[in-house]
Write an enzyme that holds these catalytic residues in place. Structure first.
Site, PDB file in Angstrom:
ATOM      1  N   LYS A  92      72.208 -23.917  55.543  1.00 50.26           N
ATOM      2  CA  LYS A  92      71.335 -24.890  56.197  1.00 50.26           C
ATOM      3  C   LYS A  92      70.030 -24.997  55.411  1.00 50.26           C
ATOM      4  O   LYS A  92      69.636 -24.045  54.725  1.00 50.26           O
ATOM      5  CB  LYS A  92      70.994 -24.418  57.622  1.00 50.26           C
ATOM      6  CG  LYS A  92      72.189 -24.372  58.547  1.00 50.26           C
ATOM      7  CD  LYS A  92      72.519 -25.759  59.045  1.00 50.26           C
ATOM      8  CE  LYS A  92      73.808 -25.743  59.834  1.00 50.26           C
ATOM      9  NZ  LYS A  92      74.296 -27.081  60.148  1.00 50.26           N
ATOM     10  N   HIS A 110      71.735 -19.174  43.759  1.00 49.94           N
ATOM     11  CA  HIS A 110      72.583 -20.368  43.635  1.00 49.94           C
ATOM     12  C   HIS A 110      73.617 -20.097  42.545  1.00 49.94           C
ATOM     13  O   HIS A 110      73.260 -19.615  41.464  1.00 49.94           O
ATOM     14  CB  HIS A 110      71.715 -21.581  43.284  1.00 49.94           C
ATOM     15  CG  HIS A 110      72.498 -22.851  43.259  1.00 49.94           C
ATOM     16  ND1 HIS A 110      72.824 -23.547  44.408  1.00 49.94           N
ATOM     17  CD2 HIS A 110      73.062 -23.542  42.241  1.00 49.94           C
ATOM     18  CE1 HIS A 110      73.542 -24.608  44.086  1.00 49.94           C
ATOM     19  NE2 HIS A 110      73.706 -24.627  42.778  1.00 49.94           N
TER      20      HIS A 110
HETATM   21  C1  GAR Z   1      77.240 -17.371  46.890  1.00 49.48           C
HETATM   22  O1  GAR Z   1      78.008 -17.678  45.769  1.00 49.48           O
HETATM   23  C2  GAR Z   1      75.872 -18.022  46.786  1.00 49.48           C
HETATM   24  O2  GAR Z   1      75.377 -18.076  45.473  1.00 49.48           O
HETATM   25  C3  GAR Z   1      76.169 -19.402  47.319  1.00 49.48           C
HETATM   26  O3  GAR Z   1      77.031 -19.197  48.401  1.00 49.48           O
HETATM   27  C4  GAR Z   1      77.824 -18.028  48.146  1.00 49.48           C
HETATM   28  C5  GAR Z   1      77.741 -17.129  49.361  1.00 49.48           C
HETATM   29  O4  GAR Z   1      78.641 -16.058  49.235  1.00 49.48           O
HETATM   30  N1  GAR Z   1      74.964 -20.099  47.680  1.00 49.48           N
HETATM   31  C6  GAR Z   1      74.823 -21.410  47.541  1.00 49.48           C
HETATM   32  O5  GAR Z   1      75.706 -22.136  47.137  1.00 49.48           O
HETATM   33  C7  GAR Z   1      73.440 -21.954  47.904  1.00 49.48           C
HETATM   34  N2  GAR Z   1      73.293 -23.309  47.489  1.00 49.48           N
HETATM   35  P1  GAR Z   1      78.484 -14.763  50.159  1.00 49.48           P
HETATM   36  O6  GAR Z   1      78.387 -15.257  51.609  1.00 49.48           O
HETATM   37  O7  GAR Z   1      79.756 -14.011  49.927  1.00 49.48           O
HETATM   38  O8  GAR Z   1      77.259 -14.024  49.716  1.00 49.48           O
END
Ligand code: GAR
Length: 200
Positions: A92, A110
């Site tokens: 969010k 990211h």
């Molecule tokens: C991770 O790869 C993070 O970098 C990404 O979501 C994933 C969460 O994984 N974040 C984004 O894309 C933000 N724009 P996790 O819940 O296993 O940590």
């Protein structure tokens, strides 16, 4: 520092931070998890590590003004004396008032090399899918401070990862997550130690 993690998904980055704390690599207290999804993996991980969970979502609090909604976050952050907010797969937008009050105190990870492959809709596997479809041969991860614009704000760290010809979005995600788990705690430690200044 007192840290509050915001997460919505599987929570593997959250877990890597908790493990770094457990192993005394980090000194900060992971005080609280704030999530918009009460049944996500991150909530289960919080329970496993004894971290309090706070569920805040528009669905739970319908009809609040933006100010009232932001106050739900701010009250929890102040009550827990939070110094740093760490976004770990939080899907969010952070409320603008929270961003203003915690200016230069919100960290995000990211899974690509910003400013490329950022912006609206670019989260989780969507990012890797876009990278594969673009045919680009280098991706990676970015750790940055957030401001009020999506996926912008001062970049603190980037690590590039080669995209192999036989990679698909899932293999690329796996490779990059491996480095996320290594470098997110590492950068938080550099902030703890004052080696990375947040107010520069
Ligand atoms: C991770 O790869 C993070 O970098 C990404 O979501 C994933 C969460 O994984 N974040 C984004 O894309 C933000 N724009 P996790 O819940 O296993 O940590």
């Amino acid at each position: 520092m007192n840290i509050c993690v915001f997460a919505s998904g599987g929570g593997s980055n959250f877990k890597s931070i908790l493990e770094a704390r457990r192993d005394n690599f980090l000194n900060s207290d992971i005080r609280l998890l704030i999530t918009n999804n009460s049944n996500c993996g991150a909530v289960h991980i919080a329970r496993e590590f004894g971290v309090p969970v706070c569920h805040i979502s528009r669905k739970v609090y319908p009809g609040l003004s933006d100010g009232e909604y932001a106050k739900l976050f701010l009250d929890k952050l102040v009550e827990n004396e939070i110094d740093l907010i760490v976004l770990a797969g939080y899907m969010k937008i952070v409320e603008p008032e929270v961003v203003r009050k915690f200016s230069n105190r919100i960290l995000n990870i990211h899974p690509a090399l910003l400013p490329d492959f950022g912006g609206k809709g670019m989260y989780g596997i969507n990012v890797h899918k876009a990278v594969i479809e673009s045919g680009i041969k280098i991706s990676g991860l970015t750790i940055h401070l957030i401001d009020e614009v999506y996926d912008r704000g001062r970049i603190l760290f980037q690590k590039s990862v080669k995209v192999e010809d036989d990679d698909d979005e899932f293999s690329l995600q796996k490779k990059i997550l491996h480095f996320e788990h290594k470098y997110y705690p590492f950068i938080i430690k550099k902030i703890e130690e004052g080696e990375i200044g947040l107010d520069e």
